[in-house]
Design a protein around this motif. Structure first.
Motif, mmCIF file in Angstrom:
data_model
loop_
_atom_site.group_PDB
_atom_site.id
_atom_site.type_symbol
_atom_site.label_atom_id
_atom_site.label_comp_id
_atom_site.label_asym_id
_atom_site.label_seq_id
_atom_site.Cartn_x
_atom_site.Cartn_y
_atom_site.Cartn_z
ATOM 1 N N UNK A 1 17.143 -17.009 -11.108
ATOM 2 C CA UNK A 1 16.753 -16.863 -9.791
ATOM 3 C C UNK A 1 17.139 -15.998 -8.560
ATOM 4 N N UNK A 2 16.094 -15.486 -8.110
ATOM 5 C CA UNK A 2 16.020 -14.194 -7.335
ATOM 6 C C UNK A 2 15.697 -13.810 -6.010
ATOM 7 N N UNK A 3 16.624 -12.538 -5.426
ATOM 8 C CA UNK A 3 15.949 -12.059 -4.333
ATOM 9 C C UNK A 3 16.205 -10.214 -5.171
ATOM 10 N N UNK A 4 15.238 -9.409 -4.448
ATOM 11 C CA UNK A 4 15.664 -8.440 -4.617
ATOM 12 C C UNK A 4 15.623 -7.741 -2.525
ATOM 13 N N UNK A 5 16.699 -6.794 -1.588
ATOM 14 C CA UNK A 5 16.658 -6.823 -0.749
ATOM 15 C C UNK A 5 17.604 -5.450 -0.525
ATOM 16 N N UNK A 6 16.986 -4.485 0.938
ATOM 17 C CA UNK A 6 18.292 -3.830 1.149
ATOM 18 C C UNK A 6 16.955 -2.540 1.145
ATOM 19 N N UNK A 7 15.700 -2.805 0.215
ATOM 20 C CA UNK A 7 14.878 -0.819 -0.090
ATOM 21 C C UNK A 7 13.927 -0.576 0.528
ATOM 22 N N UNK A 8 13.579 0.465 0.261
ATOM 23 C CA UNK A 8 12.442 1.073 1.501
ATOM 24 C C UNK A 8 11.598 1.765 0.667
ATOM 25 N N UNK A 9 11.107 1.123 -0.233
ATOM 26 C CA UNK A 9 10.024 1.257 -0.918
ATOM 27 C C UNK A 9 8.972 1.826 -0.341
ATOM 28 N N UNK A 10 8.095 2.469 -0.369
ATOM 29 C CA UNK A 10 6.792 2.852 0.024
ATOM 30 C C UNK A 10 5.487 3.338 -0.925
ATOM 31 N N UNK A 11 4.452 2.494 -0.942
ATOM 32 C CA UNK A 11 3.311 2.399 -2.198
ATOM 33 C C UNK A 11 1.862 2.831 -1.048
ATOM 34 N N UNK A 12 1.604 4.038 -1.274
ATOM 35 C CA UNK A 12 0.416 4.382 -0.751
ATOM 36 C C UNK A 12 -0.538 4.878 -1.829
ATOM 37 N N UNK A 13 -1.439 4.101 -2.364
ATOM 38 C CA UNK A 13 -2.669 4.576 -3.844
ATOM 39 C C UNK A 13 -1.772 4.266 -5.078
ATOM 40 N N UNK A 14 -1.132 5.305 -5.757
ATOM 41 C CA UNK A 14 -0.747 5.663 -6.334
ATOM 42 C C UNK A 14 0.180 6.390 -6.827
#
Length: 305
Positions: free
Chosen positions: A122-135
């Motif tokens: 079981x898992x969560x991920x947190x604290x990132x600020x990744x932003x994806x626009x297109x590729x």
């Protein structure tokens, strides 16, 4: 038990960010990106970029018969999980560890039913600020992964994943109570993701006083009441901890749901407000803030041209 091969299905923000980190530390041949033929052709034609650098990923067609992976990570959106489970079947063998980086509290049930709960962490991920626009993906904070067995026992699976994350220099923690951690993450996503999408803002918009930040807090308080009715002892003090984390994120960054509405993609509103409203009705708990967010997000989706 040693994890030598990693398969990732879902090349969104988390898939790219963690996939690139694994490739950089384990080598290209140890990491597989699983997708269908059409997607693979597009990835190769258009490229995939992480902080301006082209990603040299090893793509594997979902229909290809291959040696099972030691670790399979689901990084799709909830709306694509059912298809991802089918696409990942060739990656799963008797010793494959399964883990989901999806939001919410529902994906583990679906994955466990498909492949066996004995393989699952079981898992969560947190604290990132990744932003994806297109590729193109940009990030400044990789965040952290919290994981463990459902009953919080320490097993060889958890030890193997711990060694892998240390090798790949991926921040992690093994909390005392992973289900509590998952509900806590659902709480922050229900507030932050939905409010930024509804108020059409970024992290900066909820880092200052105003209605967006007030809505974040009010939605999280509704999650606390529902969680407590479900037997999970969330506390209001936890809201402050999450706000402090979010206040450190890049103000120009934005969570995945805001990115979805900008790019006219289906949102995970059913995973957030949908879950809280459904459980609220079960326990007789009013959820007016999540009702408001749910209604407005459905209106936003309906407005896509």
């Amino acid at each position: 038990m040693e994890i030598k091969t990693v398969a990732i299905i879902g090349l969104g923000a988390l898939g790219i960010m963690y996939g690139k980190r694994f490739v950089d530390h384990l080598g290209r041949d140890a990491v597989r990106i699983i997708a269908d033929t059409r997607r693979i052709e597009r990835y190769k034609r258009e490229g995939v970029y992480c902080n301006g650098e082209a990603c040299d990923f090893h793509y594997v067609d979902a229909g290809e018969q291959v040696e099972p992976a030691d670790l399979l990570i689901f990084t799709v959106k909830y709306t694509g999980l059912k298809q991802a489970i089918e696409s990942a079947r060739n990656q799963v063998g008797p010793r494959t560890i399964l883990i989901s980086f999806l939001n919410g509290i529902s994906s583990e049930q679906m994955i466990g039913e498909a492949f066996g709960f004995d393989r699952l962490l079981y898992c969560i991920v947190a604290g990132m600020d990744a932003s994806k626009i297109g590729n193109k993906l940009t990030w400044t904070k990789i965040g952290f992964v919290s994981f463990g067995e459902k009953d919080d026992t320490r097993t060889e699976k958890t030890a193997a994943l711990q060694r892998l994350f240390e090798k790949a220099e991926i921040p992690y923690e093994i909390p005392k109570h992973i289900l509590h951690k998952m509900w806590s993450k659902l709480m922050v996503n229900t507030g932050v993701n939905q409010s930024t999408a509804v108020f059409k803002t970024n992290y900066g918009g909820i880092q200052v006083p105003g209605r967006p930040r007030e809505t974040v807090i009010a939605a999280m308080k509704e999650v606390i009441r529902v969680a407590q009715a479900e037997g999970v002892p969330l506390r209001e003090e936890e809201i402050d901890g999450w706000l402090k984390i979010n206040d450190t994120l890049n103000p120009e960054g934005m969570p995945s749901m805001r990115q979805d509405t900008l790019q006219h993609r289906p949102t995970e509103v059913d995973l957030f407000a949908g879950t809280i409203r459904r459980l609220g009705r079960r326990h007789g708990i009013p959820t007016p803030v999540n009702d408001f967010l749910y209604t407005h997000l459905r209106e936003i989706e309906a407005s896509y041209s």
